[in-house]
Design a protein around this motif. Structure first.
Motif, mmCIF file in Angstrom:
data_model
loop_
_atom_site.group_PDB
_atom_site.id
_atom_site.type_symbol
_atom_site.label_atom_id
_atom_site.label_comp_id
_atom_site.label_asym_id
_atom_site.label_seq_id
_atom_site.Cartn_x
_atom_site.Cartn_y
_atom_site.Cartn_z
ATOM 1 N N ARG A 110 0.809 -1.225 0.000
ATOM 2 C CA ARG A 110 0.000 0.000 0.000
ATOM 3 C C ARG A 110 0.840 1.273 0.000
ATOM 4 N N VAL A 111 2.125 1.185 0.378
ATOM 5 C CA VAL A 111 3.002 2.351 0.272
ATOM 6 C C VAL A 111 3.120 2.794 -1.179
ATOM 7 N N ASP A 112 3.007 1.836 -2.098
ATOM 8 C CA ASP A 112 3.154 2.124 -3.521
ATOM 9 C C ASP A 112 1.845 2.025 -4.292
ATOM 10 N N THR A 113 0.752 1.650 -3.622
ATOM 11 C CA THR A 113 -0.535 1.548 -4.318
ATOM 12 C C THR A 113 -1.484 2.695 -3.999
ATOM 13 N N THR A 114 -1.262 3.401 -2.884
ATOM 14 C CA THR A 114 -2.188 4.463 -2.504
ATOM 15 C C THR A 114 -1.511 5.457 -1.569
ATOM 16 N N ARG A 115 -2.014 6.681 -1.586
ATOM 17 C CA ARG A 115 -1.545 7.709 -0.654
ATOM 18 C C ARG A 115 -2.617 8.074 0.361
ATOM 19 N N ILE A 116 -3.600 7.203 0.523
ATOM 20 C CA ILE A 116 -4.728 7.485 1.390
ATOM 21 C C ILE A 116 -4.308 7.671 2.844
ATOM 22 N N GLU A 117 -3.224 7.006 3.257
ATOM 23 C CA GLU A 117 -2.803 7.089 4.652
ATOM 24 C C GLU A 117 -2.228 8.453 5.004
ATOM 25 N N TYR A 118 -1.767 9.185 4.002
ATOM 26 C CA TYR A 118 -1.093 10.454 4.260
ATOM 27 C C TYR A 118 -1.923 11.661 3.851
ATOM 28 N N SER A 119 -2.705 11.523 2.803
ATOM 29 C CA SER A 119 -3.474 12.661 2.288
ATOM 30 C C SER A 119 -4.849 12.172 1.867
ATOM 31 N N ILE A 120 -5.783 12.239 2.783
ATOM 32 C CA ILE A 120 -7.111 11.682 2.523
ATOM 33 C C ILE A 120 -7.857 12.421 1.419
ATOM 34 N N PRO A 121 -7.902 13.766 1.405
ATOM 35 C CA PRO A 121 -8.749 14.449 0.406
ATOM 36 C C PRO A 121 -8.178 14.552 -1.001
ATOM 37 N N LEU A 122 -7.033 13.940 -1.286
ATOM 38 C CA LEU A 122 -6.455 14.058 -2.627
ATOM 39 C C LEU A 122 -7.455 13.642 -3.691
ATOM 40 N N ARG A 123 -7.376 14.295 -4.862
ATOM 41 C CA ARG A 123 -8.323 14.007 -5.943
ATOM 42 C C ARG A 123 -8.247 12.544 -6.402
ATOM 43 N N GLU A 124 -7.062 11.972 -6.351
ATOM 44 C CA GLU A 124 -6.913 10.592 -6.820
ATOM 45 C C GLU A 124 -7.684 9.608 -5.948
ATOM 46 N N ASN A 125 -7.855 9.941 -4.672
ATOM 47 C CA ASN A 125 -8.593 9.046 -3.779
ATOM 48 C C ASN A 125 -10.089 9.034 -4.076
#
Length: 634
Positions: A204-219
């Motif tokens: 998940r470190v390389d599959t998503t940034r949800i843990e660090y930046s929840i509101p990002l557009r990519e999420n």
């Protein structure tokens, strides 16, 4: 002549009627001769139903468990439920803070219509600038979330921040479910979906940034993208797998492939044209992106601060070796490469056979070992190669490619057709290849799953049990001081990332924002960053007052930055842009009669005290009031 023409016309009409009757009778005979499909026995239907039911249950459960995992991990990492509202908001960093701040603004608006109007004609965020925040920052998710929060009566049950992050975590659950379904559709077994989810979470470190930046557009966007991929995979598998179709004629495979290409082009024509126009036609909002690409690929050189600053961002650089090492340690990358090679070679084999005019069987079986002939496989192979090529250039795009890698690798190792294709090439004769392919399609993913469980499951549990803490008292003190001491009409200047936090936590107006799709904002960011350069107090004062700033915030972490890669620190980039460093044979400092402003202003001597008065400071931040009455005596 008219009398002679009459019988002739009548004869022609009789011939046409006779020929049409013959055609109809031929069709009826063909229909009668075509064997009607027999109904499957009840036990077979039950098995199919049970397989689909268990697979759907596993897919939904995987998505729900992942969403719950994210919620629990977020709580443990930030102690979210035990913090005050200000401390919770500080966890939103950079551009994430901007997105969430507008969600708050929508909830405070007297009506939805009024809230939308204020966002589309926003003049309360950036000084001397009116922006269409909805269009420029793609705030449609925040609009939807605010409507749902009020329409469902959630304002009486749950706090706005929990509702917001709950929606995002729920979307991540849908994201994982869509990847599960895609791999399941391609392989025919939901075991592939389980392996996809396992690899996704472990990497998940390389599959998503949800843990660090929840509101990002990519999420918000990637779950929708994954659902599109799953739907397209189902369409290709069910409608274009012509080898399995009640005497399909030769040539329909290519015809239907062309039909899909046509369908895809028509549906994406406007989007494609829009992207092409923005890439190749000069436009005031994307000129900096063209320059960035030129410098990125070595087509141009520049000393421009903004361009070099963007190039120094980790997400815009090429992936590091650690990225490939992590994927290899989880066994994902080796199996992905194996699956990709087999599918690609099989696809090329099928294409060359058709080009050479060789006839292929209309009905393909497992024994044929021809996985590259399936339309959905062709699509995914091309897609993953394109995404991988982009990810090799820009690391930030790995969050689009790596989930695809998880899905494709899991499909491959669970697919008997892939193993059969390999055995067909190897001409395996000692063991029955079909039997061995079926065994490997179950044994290999089982072994992989058990090894992943043994090595990584304890780590995941440790992360959930371990109490972490996000502790940033200096930022909390700064925001508290601003809300208590600064005038409501005050305008603050500082780094764009800090300005995003100030906008969210206090609501005060700022001079810049951490957004990179607007030339004016990029120029503002460069000008405000001059507070960390070797410029005179008068120069800095003129820059700040040109944006109507009342307060300046100097961050000690930027002023005394030491940990960043050499040449990529903000002060290094400013020195290069301002001509204070010449990079030829070696770095050579040129003469500057001014010291670095962020250092000099702390000493409180003339002429700095003539322009700026320190009104607040702590270990991390120094706040200066910009004087309105200036004595230019040095």
């Amino acid at each position: 002549m008219a009398e002679e023409e009459g019988p002739t016309v009548e004869l022609r009409q009789r011939r046409k009627l006779k020929s049409s009757e013959n055609k109809e009778s031929a069709k009826e005979e063909k229909i009668r001769d075509t064997p009607m499909p027999e109904r499957a026995p009840k036990h077979v239907l039950f098995q199919r139903f049970a397989k689909i039911f268990i697979g759907c249950l596993a897919a939904v459960t995987s998505g729900m468990m992942y969403a719950l995992y994210l919620s629990a991990y977020h709580e443990r990492k930030f102690w979210f439920s035990n913090r005050q509202e200000l401390e919770r908001e500080i966890t939103f960093q950079g551009d994430s803070a901007i997105y969430y701040s507008y969600y708050k603004d929508m909830l405070k608006a007297p009506s939805f219509e009024r809230g939308v109007y204020e966002l589309t004609h926003n003049n309360k965020t950036v000084s001397l600038k009116t922006i269409n925040a909805v269009q420029q920052m793609s705030l449609y998710p925040e609009l939807i979330a605010s409507v749902l929060y009020q329409a469902t009566g959630s304002n009486e049950i749950i706090e706005p921040v929990y509702f917001y992050i709950g929606i995002v975590f729920g979307l991540q659950g849908i994201y994982v479910t869509a990847l599960f379904v895609t791999s399941w559709l391609m392989s025919g077994t939901w075991l592939a979906g389980m392996l996809t989810v396992a690899w996704f979470i472990i990497n998940r470190v390389d599959t998503t940034r949800i843990e660090y930046s929840i509101p990002l557009r990519e999420n918000w966007a990637l779950p929708y993208f994954a659902c599109q991929i799953a739907a397209l995979t189902g369409y290709l598998k069910s409608n274009l797998n012509t080898y399995g179709e009640l005497n399909v004629k030769k040539g329909t495979f290519i015809a239907k492939i062309m039909k899909v290409i046509n369908f895809y082009l028509v549906c994406t024509l406007t989007v494609t044209l829009n992207i092409i126009m923005k890439m190749f036609v000069p436009h005031k909002e994307n000129g900096h992106m063209l320059k960035f690409l030129e410098v990125k690929f070595g087509l141009n050189m520049t000393k421009n601060f903004t361009m070099n600053w963007l190039l120094c961002q980790e997400s815009l650089q090429a992936p590091s070796q650690d990225f490939f090492l992590r994927l290899t340690q989880s066994s994902l990358l080796p199996f992905y490469v194996l699956v990709l090679i087999i599918c690609f070679l099989s696809m090329m084999q099928v294409i060359f056979r058709r080009i050479n005019g060789k006839s292929l069987k209309e009905t393909i079986t497992l024994e044929d070992g021809r996985i590259g002939g399936r339309p959905e496989i062709i699509y995914h192979v091309i897609h993953t190669i394109l995404l991988g090529s982009l990810a090799m250039v820009i690391e930030g795009l790995k969050y689009l490619w790596t989930p695809y890698v998880c899905m494709l690798a899991a499909f491959g190792v669970c697919s008997p057709e892939l193993w059969m294709t390999l055995f067909k090439w190897l001409r395996l004769r000692t063991v029955h290849p079909v039997l061995l392919a079926l065994i490997l399609s179950m044994a290999v993913p089982t072994i992989i799953g058990l090894s992943l469980w043994k090595e990584f499951f304890p780590r995941l549990m440790t992360e959930l049990m371990e109490l972490q803490e996000f502790y940033d008292p200096d930022t909390v003190e700064l925001m508290t001081w601003i809300k208590r001491q600064a005038p409501v009409a005050a305008v603050f200047a500082g780094s764009p990332q800090l300005m995003g936090a100030i906008k969210l936590c206090t609501g005060w107006m700022v001079t810049s924002l951490p957004l990179y799709n607007d030339d004016d904002l990029l120029k503002r960011n460069e000008n405000i960053y001059q507070i960390y350069s070797k410029r005179s107090a008068e120069d800095i004062y003129k820059i700040l007052t040109s944006y109507k700033a009342n307060y300046l915030i100097v961050e000690d972490a930027i002023c005394n930055e030491v940990g960043t890669m050499r040449g990529c620190r903000v002060k290094d980039l400013l020195d290069i842009a301002n001509g204070h460093v010449v990079c030829e044979e070696g770095d050579k400092l040129t003469y500057s009669k001014y010291g670095r402003f962020c250092h000099e202003v702390k000493i409180n001597y003339s002429p700095y005290v003539n322009y700026f008065t320190r009104v607040y400071w702590n270990r991390s931040y120094f706040v200066y009031k910009i004087n309105t009455v200036i004595s230019f005596q040095s």
